[in-house]
Design an enzyme around this catalytic site. Structure first.
Site, short mmCIF file in Angstrom:
data_model
loop_
_atom_site.label_atom_id
_atom_site.label_comp_id
_atom_site.label_asym_id
_atom_site.label_seq_id
_atom_site.Cartn_x
_atom_site.Cartn_y
_atom_site.Cartn_z
N ARG A 1 12.96 32.42 -7.83
CA ARG A 1 12.79 31.42 -8.05
C ARG A 1 15.23 31.15 -6.55
O ARG A 1 14.61 30.44 -5.69
CB ARG A 1 13.01 30.07 -8.85
CG ARG A 1 12.72 28.83 -8.33
CD ARG A 1 14.15 27.95 -8.37
NE ARG A 1 15.18 27.91 -9.00
CZ ARG A 1 16.17 27.79 -9.27
NH1 ARG A 1 16.57 26.72 -8.16
NH2 ARG A 1 16.91 27.84 -10.37
N ASP A 2 15.97 30.73 -7.62
CA ASP A 2 17.37 31.13 -7.91
C ASP A 2 17.88 31.43 -6.30
O ASP A 2 18.34 31.25 -6.06
CB ASP A 2 17.33 31.03 -9.39
CG ASP A 2 19.22 30.16 -9.07
OD1 ASP A 2 19.64 29.86 -7.48
OD2 ASP A 2 19.90 29.66 -9.99
N HIS B 1 22.46 29.46 -17.78
CA HIS B 1 22.22 29.66 -16.91
C HIS B 1 23.81 29.85 -15.67
O HIS B 1 24.27 28.45 -15.60
CB HIS B 1 21.68 28.75 -15.57
CG HIS B 1 20.81 28.75 -14.39
ND1 HIS B 1 19.95 29.93 -14.06
CD2 HIS B 1 22.18 29.12 -13.57
CE1 HIS B 1 19.90 29.70 -12.80
NE2 HIS B 1 21.23 29.32 -12.74
N CYS C 1 26.48 34.25 -2.46
CA CYS C 1 27.00 32.68 -2.89
C CYS C 1 26.75 31.91 -1.90
O CYS C 1 27.76 33.02 -1.06
CB CYS C 1 28.13 32.75 -3.27
SG CYS C 1 28.94 31.38 -4.01
N ASN D 1 23.04 34.44 -8.99
CA ASN D 1 23.10 34.11 -10.38
C ASN D 1 23.96 35.54 -10.98
O ASN D 1 23.93 37.18 -10.02
CB ASN D 1 21.62 34.08 -10.82
CG ASN D 1 20.65 33.29 -10.58
OD1 ASN D 1 20.35 33.45 -9.33
ND2 ASN D 1 21.32 31.95 -11.63
ZN ZN Z 1 21.51 28.38 -10.38
#
Ligand code: ZN
Length: 315
Positions: A19-20, A215, A248, A257
């Site tokens: 997901r992320d 998180h 990022c 992450n």
């Molecule tokens: Zn995140």
């Protein structure tokens, strides 16, 4: 945990890469590759996997196949909690219908971020949580679990510093609205270990059993230091992404992450049992490398390998 006996685990690692990680990429990972990857992650012992996001495919085309991915993951893994991110009631209906064991709802502590990301105020999102809780209570069969993550809890790229009392108040509002657990997310990678200790200490004080996990993003290299700080004040659940996928956009060279491989290595080396096998995690990473050949895969442990004499926490 409804479908797995995690009683023997000291720290729960929740994999959020599908997901992320994937939603940060410009390209879309083919559905069949996602499914192979998720199965390999489950096989490596990940107790929980966030497999997608039930948002509009117009907004996030990378997540357009999430309903199918949830259904496939639920049917083809055993003992792994399959969860999906949902921004609202409509998303929760989709996730529940696809068979998700659990949903996670982001509530942004930053009003600017909340508006930009969700088109809602934090209070609007709290109302959505109340509606999602009502829906799951009326859901036939096993009731899905509802988790909330307070995003931008450690700072916001638009608003800068975020008031810490407001973060904890918002978490309490989410718990009162029906969330089973409420965690804190460093969405922008702005947190530091002292701040992590302060915020999680306050969260655990005010929410008790409903205080959730952490998180962290590794944007500024603070990810694992923040994990240790959180462990020191009693946090036992962490999100991470295999290979720190997604990077990022604001910090070239930084992973997205925190990296699952590095997190699992650190925890096991510290004597904290995760139930995850690092060799099998490497098999899952190979699937990622094959299906996303142009993406940077991060992680120190995958580069260096396990040290001579390495022992798992329970060995
Ligand atoms: Zn995140």
């Amino acid at each position: 945990m409804q479908s797995q006996d995690n009683s023997g685990i000291d720290v729960l690692v929740s994999e959020v890469g599908p997901r992320d990680g994937l939603q940060m990429l410009a390209r879309t990972m083919p559905t069949h590759a996602k499914l192979r990857w998720i199965e390999a992650l489950a096989h490596a012992g990940l107790p929980e996997i966030e497999v997608g996001s039930c948002v509009s495919p117009k907004r996030l085309p990378q997540m357009a196949d999430t309903d199918d991915v949830i259904a496939h993951a639920v049917n083809n893994t055993q003992g792994t909690v399959i969860l999906a991110l949902v921004p609202n009631l409509r998303g929760a209906e989709r996730a529940f219908a696809a068979g998700a064991h659990k949903v996670t709802i982001p509530v942004s502590a930053s009003r600017a971020h909340s508006q930009a990301n969700l088109g809602m105020t934090p209070e609007d999102v709290i109302a959505q949580i109340r509606a999602i809780d009502a829906l799951r209570r009326s859901w036939p069969g096993t009731k899905p679990r509802v988790e909330v993550g307070i995003s931008t809890a450690f700072g916001c790229t638009m608003e800068g510093r975020i008031d810490e009392d407001w973060v904890i108040r918002l978490a309490s509002m989410a718990a009162e609205a029906g969330a089973d657990s409420v965690g804190l997310s460093d969405t922008t990678g702005m947190g530091n270990p002292a701040q992590v200790k302060r915020l999680f200490t306050a969260l655990i004080r005010d929410l008790g059993m409903k205080a959730g996990g952490a998180h962290f993003h590794n944007t500024r290299g603070q990810g694992l230091a923040n994990v240790v700080a959180a462990i020191d004040v009693g946090v036992t659940a962490f999100d991470s992404s295999q290979a720190g996928l997604g990077g990022c956009p604001y910090a070239p060279g930084a992973s997205g992450n925190i990296v699952t491989e590095d997190l699992v290595f650190m925890l096991e080396a510290m004597g904290l049992h995760t139930g995850i096998d690092l060799d099998k995690l490497a098999d899952a990473r190979r699937i990622l490398a094959e299906s996303l050949p142009d993406e940077t895969l991060y992680g120190h442990v995958p580069e260096a390998g396990l040290p001579v004499g390495f022992l798992y926490a329970r060995s």
